[in-house]
Write an enzyme that holds these catalytic residues in place. Sequence first.
Site, PDB file in Angstrom:
ATOM      1  CG  HIS A  18      -1.929  -1.028   1.342  1.00 20.71           C
ATOM      2  ND1 HIS A  18      -2.131  -1.781   2.463  1.00 20.71           N
ATOM      3  CD2 HIS A  18      -2.855  -1.446   0.439  1.00 20.71           C
ATOM      4  CE1 HIS A  18      -3.131  -2.625   2.264  1.00 20.71           C
ATOM      5  NE2 HIS A  18      -3.584  -2.448   1.034  1.00 20.71           N
ATOM      6  CE  LYS A  42     -14.173  -5.862   3.789  1.00 24.31           C
ATOM      7  NZ  LYS A  42     -13.085  -5.353   2.972  1.00 24.31           N
ATOM      8  NE  ARG A  91      -2.622  -7.970  -3.887  1.00 28.28           N
ATOM      9  CZ  ARG A  91      -3.414  -8.212  -2.863  1.00 28.28           C
ATOM     10  NH1 ARG A  91      -2.926  -8.208  -1.655  1.00 28.28           N
ATOM     11  NH2 ARG A  91      -4.689  -8.473  -3.039  1.00 28.28           N
ATOM     12  CB  SER A 129      -4.193  -6.485   4.878  1.00 22.52           C
ATOM     13  OG  SER A 129      -3.807  -5.254   4.322  1.00 22.52           O
TER      14      SER A 129
HETATM   15  O1  PNS Z   1      -9.147  -2.768   0.403  1.00 21.55           O
HETATM   16  P1  PNS Z   1     -10.457  -3.249  -0.147  1.00 21.55           P
HETATM   17  O2  PNS Z   1     -11.286  -3.919   0.956  1.00 21.55           O
HETATM   18  O3  PNS Z   1     -10.304  -4.126  -1.355  1.00 21.55           O
HETATM   19  O4  PNS Z   1     -11.262  -1.916  -0.607  1.00 21.55           O
HETATM   20  C1  PNS Z   1     -12.565  -2.021  -1.133  1.00 21.55           C
HETATM   21  C2  PNS Z   1     -13.227  -0.635  -1.285  1.00 21.55           C
HETATM   22  C3  PNS Z   1     -13.202   0.127   0.015  1.00 21.55           C
HETATM   23  C4  PNS Z   1     -12.501   0.154  -2.343  1.00 21.55           C
HETATM   24  C5  PNS Z   1     -14.700  -0.908  -1.748  1.00 21.55           C
HETATM   25  O5  PNS Z   1     -15.299  -1.842  -0.890  1.00 21.55           O
HETATM   26  C6  PNS Z   1     -15.582   0.351  -1.782  1.00 21.55           C
HETATM   27  O6  PNS Z   1     -15.341   1.252  -2.528  1.00 21.55           O
HETATM   28  N1  PNS Z   1     -16.608   0.386  -0.921  1.00 21.55           N
HETATM   29  C7  PNS Z   1     -17.532   1.506  -0.821  1.00 21.55           C
HETATM   30  C8  PNS Z   1     -18.951   1.104  -1.241  1.00 21.55           C
HETATM   31  C9  PNS Z   1     -19.164   1.271  -2.736  1.00 21.55           C
HETATM   32  O7  PNS Z   1     -18.976   2.333  -3.309  1.00 21.55           O
HETATM   33  N2  PNS Z   1     -19.557   0.181  -3.424  1.00 21.55           N
HETATM   34  C10 PNS Z   1     -19.848   0.201  -4.842  1.00 21.55           C
HETATM   35  C11 PNS Z   1     -18.676  -0.271  -5.693  1.00 21.55           C
HETATM   36  S1  PNS Z   1     -18.736  -2.004  -5.907  1.00 21.55           S
END
Ligand code: PNS
Length: 158
Positions: A18, A42, A91, A129
């Site tokens: 990150h 979560k 990745r 993570s």
């Molecule tokens: O590190 P992660 O868990 O892969 O990040 C995921 C994240 C936070 C980018 C994603 O879950 C997100 O944007 N959540 C906010 C809700 C949203 O906008 N959902 C619609 C898109 S599918």
Amino acid sequence: MTRTAIYPGSFDPMTMGHLNIVKRSLEVFDQVIVSVLRHPEKQAMFTVEERVAMMREILAGEARVEIESFDGLLVDYVRRRGSHTVIRGLRAVQDFEYEFQMTMMNRRLAPDIDTVFMMTDEEYFYIASRTVKEVAALGGDISGLVPEVVAREMRTKC
Ligand code: PNS
């Protein structure tokens, strides 16, 4: 014009991968906002506040980086922050399906917002993570996989 990009994620916790993406993003954008999703369902090792605090400590020297949390739809948040760009790290191939779905959903919701994918330096390709937490929980050595601030805090949790 200031080019601001949003780097969203769970960051539970921030890894060297990150951090590498943040540093690389600063080469392309004027300002990078690292944004931790508030997601009550979560199962997390660190609270959102702890994650934000650690990242602020890690990136304290970077004047062009801001760290905060967000909730709700990512695209709404990106608009509120006056940005049109989301950064995501890629990745390996296994990331693609998930990222593709999210990007296309976000594009449907907000066609003016683009997602930019970045790859870390190769020594960080395999770091996630989830696996770092597993190694730490089982007593393995996590030095070099996460910033020292994170390693210190993980030792207090495991
Ligand atoms: O590190 P992660 O868990 O892969 O990040 C995921 C994240 C936070 C980018 C994603 O879950 C997100 O944007 N959540 C906010 C809700 C949203 O906008 N959902 C619609 C898109 S599918």
